[in-house]
Scaffold this motif. Sequence first.
Motif, PDB file in Angstrom:
ATOM      1  N   UNK A 146       0.595  -1.226   0.040  1.00 30.78           N
ATOM      2  CA  UNK A 146       0.014  -0.064   0.135  1.00 30.78           C
ATOM      3  C   UNK A 146       0.802   1.198  -0.190  1.00 30.78           C
ATOM      4  N   UNK A 147       2.087   1.217   0.259  1.00 30.56           N
ATOM      5  CA  UNK A 147       2.959   2.501   0.465  1.00 30.56           C
ATOM      6  C   UNK A 147       3.204   2.684  -1.151  1.00 30.56           C
ATOM      7  N   UNK A 148       2.873   2.082  -2.152  1.00 31.64           N
ATOM      8  CA  UNK A 148       2.977   2.581  -3.520  1.00 31.64           C
ATOM      9  C   UNK A 148       1.912   3.550  -3.811  1.00 31.64           C
ATOM     10  N   UNK A 149       0.766   3.699  -2.972  1.00 35.45           N
ATOM     11  CA  UNK A 149      -0.143   4.572  -3.094  1.00 35.45           C
ATOM     12  C   UNK A 149       0.247   5.814  -2.569  1.00 35.45           C
ATOM     13  N   UNK A 150       0.940   5.677  -1.272  1.00 31.28           N
ATOM     14  CA  UNK A 150       1.448   6.772  -0.517  1.00 31.28           C
ATOM     15  C   UNK A 150       2.286   7.603  -1.398  1.00 31.28           C
ATOM     16  N   UNK A 151       3.313   6.903  -2.028  1.00 31.61           N
ATOM     17  CA  UNK A 151       4.363   7.472  -2.983  1.00 31.61           C
ATOM     18  C   UNK A 151       3.559   8.026  -4.132  1.00 31.61           C
ATOM     19  N   UNK A 152       2.480   7.562  -4.559  1.00 32.84           N
ATOM     20  CA  UNK A 152       2.110   8.112  -5.732  1.00 32.84           C
ATOM     21  C   UNK A 152       1.218   9.418  -5.390  1.00 32.84           C
ATOM     22  N   UNK A 153       0.521   9.307  -4.298  1.00 30.30           N
ATOM     23  CA  UNK A 153      -0.182  10.713  -3.824  1.00 30.30           C
ATOM     24  C   UNK A 153       1.088  11.825  -3.329  1.00 30.30           C
ATOM     25  N   UNK A 154       1.894  11.375  -3.047  1.00 32.64           N
ATOM     26  CA  UNK A 154       3.407  12.256  -2.530  1.00 32.64           C
ATOM     27  C   UNK A 154       3.777  12.862  -3.691  1.00 32.64           C
ATOM     28  N   UNK A 155       3.895  11.985  -4.859  1.00 34.52           N
ATOM     29  CA  UNK A 155       4.597  12.550  -6.129  1.00 34.52           C
ATOM     30  C   UNK A 155       3.411  13.530  -6.897  1.00 34.52           C
ATOM     31  N   UNK A 156       2.279  13.508  -6.911  1.00 32.80           N
ATOM     32  CA  UNK A 156       1.189  14.138  -7.355  1.00 32.80           C
ATOM     33  C   UNK A 156       1.250  15.462  -6.434  1.00 32.80           C
ATOM     34  N   UNK A 158       3.607  16.722  -4.911  1.00 31.20           N
ATOM     35  CA  UNK A 158       5.018  17.450  -5.200  1.00 31.20           C
ATOM     36  C   UNK A 158       5.020  18.148  -6.450  1.00 31.20           C
ATOM     37  N   UNK A 159       4.261  17.469  -7.504  1.00 32.82           N
ATOM     38  CA  UNK A 159       4.480  18.072  -8.713  1.00 32.82           C
ATOM     39  C   UNK A 159       3.560  19.215  -8.865  1.00 32.82           C
ATOM     40  N   UNK A 160       2.469  19.166  -8.307  1.00 34.90           N
ATOM     41  CA  UNK A 160       1.627  20.552  -7.933  1.00 34.90           C
ATOM     42  C   UNK A 160       2.277  21.698  -7.505  1.00 34.90           C
ATOM     43  N   UNK A 161       2.998  21.352  -6.385  1.00 31.57           N
ATOM     44  CA  UNK A 161       4.013  22.540  -5.704  1.00 31.57           C
ATOM     45  C   UNK A 161       4.849  22.906  -6.491  1.00 31.57           C
ATOM     46  N   UNK A 162       5.574  22.002  -7.268  1.00 32.87           N
ATOM     47  CA  UNK A 162       6.712  22.215  -8.083  1.00 32.87           C
ATOM     48  C   UNK A 162       6.391  23.120  -9.051  1.00 32.87           C
ATOM     49  N   UNK A 163       5.088  22.986  -9.721  1.00 35.07           N
ATOM     50  CA  UNK A 163       4.456  23.924 -10.919  1.00 35.07           C
ATOM     51  C   UNK A 163       4.351  25.206 -10.120  1.00 35.07           C
ATOM     52  N   UNK A 164       3.774  25.322  -9.113  1.00 37.66           N
ATOM     53  CA  UNK A 164       3.466  26.516  -8.457  1.00 37.66           C
ATOM     54  C   UNK A 164       4.604  27.618  -8.092  1.00 37.66           C
ATOM     55  N   UNK A 165       5.745  26.603  -7.557  1.00 39.26           N
ATOM     56  CA  UNK A 165       6.890  27.293  -7.354  1.00 39.26           C
ATOM     57  C   UNK A 165       7.698  27.641  -8.365  1.00 39.26           C
ATOM     58  N   UNK A 166       7.722  27.199  -9.630  1.00 43.40           N
ATOM     59  CA  UNK A 166       8.511  27.348 -10.741  1.00 43.40           C
ATOM     60  C   UNK A 166       8.749  28.725 -10.885  1.00 43.40           C
ATOM     61  N   UNK A 167      10.077  28.948 -11.234  1.00 42.71           N
ATOM     62  CA  UNK A 167      10.641  30.499 -11.424  1.00 42.71           C
ATOM     63  C   UNK A 167      10.709  31.272 -10.204  1.00 42.71           C
ATOM     64  N   UNK A 168      10.275  30.750  -9.219  1.00 36.30           N
ATOM     65  CA  UNK A 168      10.415  31.525  -7.668  1.00 36.30           C
ATOM     66  C   UNK A 168      11.986  30.989  -6.921  1.00 36.30           C
ATOM     67  N   UNK A 169      12.644  32.212  -6.576  1.00 34.08           N
ATOM     68  CA  UNK A 169      13.818  31.909  -6.021  1.00 34.08           C
ATOM     69  C   UNK A 169      13.819  31.388  -4.523  1.00 34.08           C
ATOM     70  N   UNK A 277       6.297  14.499 -12.875  1.00 35.49           N
ATOM     71  CA  UNK A 277       6.118  14.054 -11.468  1.00 35.49           C
ATOM     72  C   UNK A 277       4.599  13.750 -11.366  1.00 35.49           C
ATOM     73  N   UNK A 278       3.729  14.463 -11.689  1.00 35.93           N
ATOM     74  CA  UNK A 278       2.210  14.131 -11.761  1.00 35.93           C
ATOM     75  C   UNK A 278       1.830  12.981 -12.522  1.00 35.93           C
ATOM     76  N   UNK A 279       2.392  12.859 -13.663  1.00 37.40           N
ATOM     77  CA  UNK A 279       2.308  11.670 -14.335  1.00 37.40           C
ATOM     78  C   UNK A 279       2.484  10.314 -13.848  1.00 37.40           C
ATOM     79  N   UNK A 280       4.033  10.345 -13.413  1.00 32.51           N
ATOM     80  CA  UNK A 280       4.312   9.186 -12.582  1.00 32.51           C
ATOM     81  C   UNK A 280       3.572   8.847 -11.358  1.00 32.51           C
TER      82      UNK A 280
END
Length: 338
Positions: A146-156, A158-169, A277-280
């Motif tokens: 079941x940890x696969x689902x935890x990792x999957x949700x974490x990556x989604x 993380x991907x969303x947060x990376x999108x919003x943080x892109x370009x910021x220092x 990251x979201x796709x993975x």
Amino acid sequence: MTMTGTPTMWALFAAFVAAALVVDFVSLRKQGAHAVGMREAALWSVLWIVVSLLFVGWLWWYLGGASGDPARQALASNKAFEFITGYLVEKALAVDNIFVFLMLFTHFGVPAEFQKRVLMIGILAALVLRAGMILLGAWLITEFHWLLYVFGAFLVVTGVKMWWAAGQEPDLDNNPLLRWIHRHMKVAPGYDGERLFTRVDGVRTATPMLVVVVLIGVVDVIFAVDSIPAIFAITTDPFIVLTSNVFAILGLRAMYFLLAGMQERFHLLSYGLAIVLVLIGLKMLLVDLYKVPVGWSLAMTLAVLAGSMLLSLRTPPQGARGAAYPFSPKRRERPRPP
């Protein structure tokens, strides 16, 4: 979990990594402190890519890709695709590491001739850290599916947060770890060559180089938390996971010097990495409903990364990276007492 790593394969791989590190250290020692140019970085980058391709070719052959047995050929081809996909994903995620490394070196005013050794220390720490995290992760996934689902949700997420943080220092001046270091450690006002410690008024004091090394280690821990679940979405074979990670890390230093001068050209790459990251993550969440073929994963990753790089070249960047830091290389260190 399908595991392909035999004791012989693990031993050969360990011997290769040890030999590669020895060659790297000897080369670093002979060359001494110097600024790495684009030509040198490009040659080393090509060399590591060629070595990685030779390894995957050997892996395909060793697993029976040329045996004539359809079952062994299918296994060999699948493992080769898993390695290439994992290697590509880790290389792509390493680009974000590189941009953060560049920001750290700029912020702390690390002289160009000292950056190579700092990155070498970071690579050694990354190899040890990731090997432990990968082996632990492989065991956890085997015991707790079941940890696969935890990792999957974490990556989604993380991907969303990376999108919003892109370009910021990142705001290093308000970084909790950096503030803690300054409260608990005396830091010299300037560099003392490549030393991590020096003496100021007879007192043993840390140099800004030590602060940079510590921060690079922390950055690698943070990025490993993102990248290792990503590779487990592609394969749960510990041998493929570890080898693809190691080969991506071994070429990280050359890749840094190759991309450091053109980070602005690929200013939209962070958005592409966020999508990957979201796709993975979604693939990992769907693992028990539909297993996405490895070939599709590779194709999607290539398409997203290539698309973001092409858009970067067609779209002018906005803003500027980097900031000044009091530890400027112009503020020369005190001579080390005999």
